[in-house]
Design a protein around this motif. Structure first.
Motif, PDB file in Angstrom:
ATOM      1  N   GLY A 185       5.297  41.818 -13.118  1.00  0.00           N
ATOM      2  CA  GLY A 185       6.322  42.347 -12.232  1.00  0.00           C
ATOM      3  C   GLY A 185       7.103  43.434 -12.952  1.00  0.00           C
TER       4      GLY A 185
ATOM      5  N   GLY B  73       9.618  45.622 -11.625  1.00  0.00           N
ATOM      6  CA  GLY B  73      10.664  46.133 -10.752  1.00  0.00           C
ATOM      7  C   GLY B  73      11.924  46.471 -11.525  1.00  0.00           C
TER       8      GLY B  73
ATOM      9  N   SER C 124       1.344  44.665 -12.404  1.00  0.00           N
ATOM     10  CA  SER C 124       2.146  45.123 -11.275  1.00  0.00           C
ATOM     11  C   SER C 124       1.239  45.735 -10.232  1.00  0.00           C
ATOM     12  CB  SER C 124       3.189  46.158 -11.725  1.00  0.00           C
ATOM     13  OG  SER C 124       3.881  46.689 -10.614  1.00  0.00           O
TER      14      SER C 124
ATOM     15  N   CYS D 134       8.633  38.323 -13.688  1.00  0.00           N
ATOM     16  CA  CYS D 134       9.729  39.026 -13.013  1.00  0.00           C
ATOM     17  C   CYS D 134       9.396  39.337 -11.563  1.00  0.00           C
ATOM     18  CB  CYS D 134      10.055  40.320 -13.757  1.00  0.00           C
ATOM     19  SG  CYS D 134      10.523  40.069 -15.473  1.00  0.00           S
ATOM     20  N   THR D 135       8.510  38.561 -10.970  1.00  0.00           N
ATOM     21  CA  THR D 135       8.166  38.730  -9.563  1.00  0.00           C
ATOM     22  C   THR D 135       9.229  38.074  -8.689  1.00  0.00           C
ATOM     23  OG1 THR D 135       6.955  36.653  -9.459  1.00  0.00           O
ATOM     24  CG2 THR D 135       5.722  38.604 -10.162  1.00  0.00           C
TER      25      THR D 135
ATOM     26  N   ARG E 255       6.053  33.122  -7.493  1.00  0.00           N
ATOM     27  CA  ARG E 255       6.097  32.885  -8.933  1.00  0.00           C
ATOM     28  C   ARG E 255       5.328  31.652  -9.370  1.00  0.00           C
ATOM     29  NH1 ARG E 255      11.954  33.572 -10.507  1.00  0.00           N
ATOM     30  NH2 ARG E 255      11.522  35.681  -9.769  1.00  0.00           N
TER      31      ARG E 255
END
Length: 311
Positions: free
Chosen positions: A13, A15, A39, A69-70, A75
């Motif tokens: 992730g 973002g 990602s 970090c999704t 997750r």
């Protein structure tokens, strides 16, 4: 774990939170080396980048841990795959979409003998530990949380936050609860809640909460995702020895309106330092207390319709 043999991390992730916090925190800590990124929409220059976790696993890139970090709704499956592959896992907050998911991950980590860290970055704000120390031994008579921010500034275009499991205003609100559960000396329990849910969304945009602790001391919270101008991230505690206030998300500590502690923000370096300690000790840290409070709110809270939210 030294600079010569760092923990090799794959970041899943890429973002805003990953770019703003995880990348610089890892870059500044010689105990870690970022070796790959997963990602669907972005790449990190100079690093192997993959569209899916399966692509990473099939690539042969060696890594020891993942930082997830999704959005929380996806997750669990990724974290379980990583744990089953023998990788240590750091979970961004909230650690999962449900308590059951996180408990499953804890059991898998224990069975595989790897580290699982459910992170609460706001607990590493510089004034949180001094606040906890100041409150020890004092009689608390009330506590109030005032957590208000502008969703358009902090989560621009992030539709996932409004879906089931995205938490809405509790995405920042859970940070306040993570601090409150760290500094208040006794457990507290929800008695009532009101959730304001936009007519075109699934998650609340504002909320009012009432708790009591085990001695009947009231703890209240106001969460708002529509604050413009200066943002408010404050916790106030009334005691027999004066009034404590944590402001700026736990960065500043005030006693009777006098500023007594302030340091530069270093939340994510603290998280990564803790991750390294846990891996070195062969331990996990899976405290779900803040998420349990949010689950109680969604279970007990009264829902009222709010105007449609337009980005």
């Amino acid at each position: 774990m030294t600079a010569a043999t760092p923990i090799r991390v794959a970041l899943i992730g890429l973002g805003k939170i990953a770019r703003d916090q995880h990348l610089p925190a890892m870059a500044a800590d010689p105990r870690f080396a970022l070796v790959a990124v997963v990602s669907r929409h972005a790449q990190q220059p100079g690093l192997p980048s993959f569209h899916t976790f399966d692509d990473l696993l099939a690539s042969g890139v060696a890594f020891d841990a993942v930082a997830l970090c999704t959005p929380p709704q996806v997750r669990h499956g990724l974290a379980r795959r990583a744990l089953e592959a023998g990788k240590h896992v750091m979970l961004e907050k909230p650690p999962g979409a449900t308590l059951s998911e996180v408990e499953d991950l804890r059991q898998v980590a224990d069975a595989r003998g790897v580290t699982l860290q459910a992170t609460w970055h706001s607990r590493y704000a510089p004034a949180v530990a001094p606040a906890r120390a100041w409150l020890e031994g004092r009689t608390i008579t009330a506590a109030r949380i005032n957590w208000r921010e502008d969703v358009r500034v902090w989560h621009p275009g992030q539709d996932w936050i409004w879906e089931p499991g995205g938490l809405g205003v509790f995405d920042p609100g859970i940070n306040a609860l993570s601090i409150a559960t760290a500094v208040l000396p006794r457990p507290f329990f929800l008695t009532e809640a009101t959730l304001h849910v936009p007519e075109n969304r699934q998650s609340p945009i504002q909320a009012q909460l009432a708790f009591v602790d085990t001695l009947g001391v009231p703890v209240t919270a106001e969460f708002d995702f529509l604050q413009t101008g200066p943002q408010s991230w404050d916790i106030e505690v009334d005691t027999d020895g004066g009034a404590l206030r944590l402001s700026h998300g736990g960065a500043r500590l005030w006693i009777d309106r006098a500023l007594v502690h302030e340091q530069p923000e270093a939340e994510y370096p603290g998280l990564y330092a803790r991750f390294a300690e846990l891996i070195g000790a062969g331990q996990s840290d899976v405290d779900v207390t803040p998420l349990r409070h949010v689950a109680d709110v969604f279970l007990l809270g009264r829902r009222v319709a709010a105007p449609a939210f337009i980005e």
